[in-house]
Motif scaffolding. Structure first.
Motif, PDB file in Angstrom:
ATOM      1  N   VAL A  34       0.448  -1.560  -0.173  1.00  0.00           N
ATOM      2  CA  VAL A  34       0.336   0.303   0.107  1.00  0.00           C
ATOM      3  C   VAL A  34       0.938   1.440  -0.298  1.00  0.00           C
ATOM      4  CG1 VAL A  34      -1.930   1.787   1.618  1.00  0.00           C
ATOM      5  CG2 VAL A  34      -2.081  -1.464   0.890  1.00  0.00           C
ATOM      6  N   HIS A  73       0.756   3.807  -3.203  1.00  0.00           N
ATOM      7  CA  HIS A  73       0.418   4.695  -3.105  1.00  0.00           C
ATOM      8  C   HIS A  73       0.362   5.389  -4.069  1.00  0.00           C
ATOM      9  CE1 HIS A  73      -2.213   7.635  -0.458  1.00  0.00           C
ATOM     10  NE2 HIS A  73      -1.352   8.274  -0.346  1.00  0.00           N
ATOM     11  N   LYS A  74      -0.967   6.592  -4.566  1.00  0.00           N
ATOM     12  CA  LYS A  74      -0.583   7.551  -5.334  1.00  0.00           C
ATOM     13  C   LYS A  74       0.562   7.253  -7.067  1.00  0.00           C
ATOM     14  CE  LYS A  74      -1.075  11.453  -2.353  1.00  0.00           C
ATOM     15  NZ  LYS A  74      -0.356  12.512  -1.533  1.00  0.00           N
ATOM     16  N   LEU A  90      -3.886   3.145   8.115  1.00  0.00           N
ATOM     17  CA  LEU A  90      -3.660   3.445   7.172  1.00  0.00           C
ATOM     18  C   LEU A  90      -5.205   4.401   6.553  1.00  0.00           C
ATOM     19  CD1 LEU A  90      -3.063   0.077   5.216  1.00  0.00           C
ATOM     20  CD2 LEU A  90      -1.664   1.843   5.449  1.00  0.00           C
ATOM     21  N   TYR A 106      -4.295   6.306   3.463  1.00  0.00           N
ATOM     22  CA  TYR A 106      -3.854   5.674   2.026  1.00  0.00           C
ATOM     23  C   TYR A 106      -4.746   5.139   1.079  1.00  0.00           C
ATOM     24  CZ  TYR A 106       0.757   6.846   4.601  1.00  0.00           C
ATOM     25  OH  TYR A 106       1.998   6.881   5.114  1.00  0.00           O
ATOM     26  N   LEU A 107      -6.140   4.527   2.007  1.00  0.00           N
ATOM     27  CA  LEU A 107      -6.980   3.966   1.663  1.00  0.00           C
ATOM     28  C   LEU A 107      -7.985   4.957   1.641  1.00  0.00           C
ATOM     29  CD1 LEU A 107      -5.995   0.593   2.438  1.00  0.00           C
ATOM     30  CD2 LEU A 107      -5.979   1.352  -0.224  1.00  0.00           C
TER      31      LEU A 107
END
Length: 199
Positions: free
Chosen positions: A101, A105-106, A130, A133-134
């Motif tokens: 993740v 990420h991005k 997280l 992040y999600l």
């Protein structure tokens, strides 16, 4: 030990939550055992693992079928979730999946597709760090047909704007693997890379 990898064809990543991103399975198991024990059901680790990723109410319905009990699925399911919530601070992040993740990420769109309920799923993401992040989360509250039906993951794909065939799903349970394959997605069983469940 093999390293978890992203498939070169993957344009979007979907993660199951319990047992995939967060090592919550032992906590869920103890919560089920505590609650079901009150009703005289000796809930086995084997049965628990066979229902990994299935929401609590549907799990109790299945227990009624297998054990010949007549439990109120909604009441007992919510009782179990309340017990789990009291214990959920004990969970740990599953580092090899968390690393994926962080790494992507991005770079690639990502989503969480869980058989858990939204409120607890959001709390889980917060505990394992997280939450930021999600931002796409499809939970048991968002679907008519939970895993092993593919609806959870198809909703994730739609929200990410990625074709199902271009999505890679990371799962720890057979119902989730069935759902991912039924959706025509790339299915990766994370427990082949490490074993987090100690019954």
């Amino acid at each position: 030990m093999q390293k978890l990898e992203i498939d070169p064809k993957a344009k979007g990543l979907i993660f199951d939550l319990d047992g995939t991103l967060a090592d919550t399975m032992p906590v869920h198991f103890v919560a089920y055992q505590k609650i079901l024990g009150k009703y005289g059901v000796d809930y086995s680790a084997k049965m628990f693992l066979s229902l990994a990723g299935v929401p609590a109410v549907e799990t109790i319905e299945r227990i009624n079928e297998v054990y010949g009990t007549d439990l109120n699925a909604k009441e007992v399911g919510h009782e179990k979730e309340a017990e789990y919530e009291r214990m959920m601070h004990q969970m740990k992040p599953i580092e090899p999946v968390i690393e994926l993740v962080m790494k992507y990420h991005k770079q690639l769109p990502m989503a969480v597709g869980t058989g858990g309920y939204k409120r607890l799923a959001l709390k889980t993401l917060e505990i394992i760090g997280l939450k930021d992040y999600l931002d796409i989360l499809v939970s048991a509250d968002d679907v008519k047909h939970p895993k092993p039906h593919p609806e959870t993951f198809l909703q994730c794909a739609a929200q990410m704007g990625v074709a199902p065939a271009d999505c890679q799903v990371f799962e720890d349970g057979e119902p989730g693997m069935v759902a991912a394959r039924s959706a025509g997605m790339i299915a990766t069983l994370v427990t082949e890379y490490y074993d987090v469940f100690k019954a």
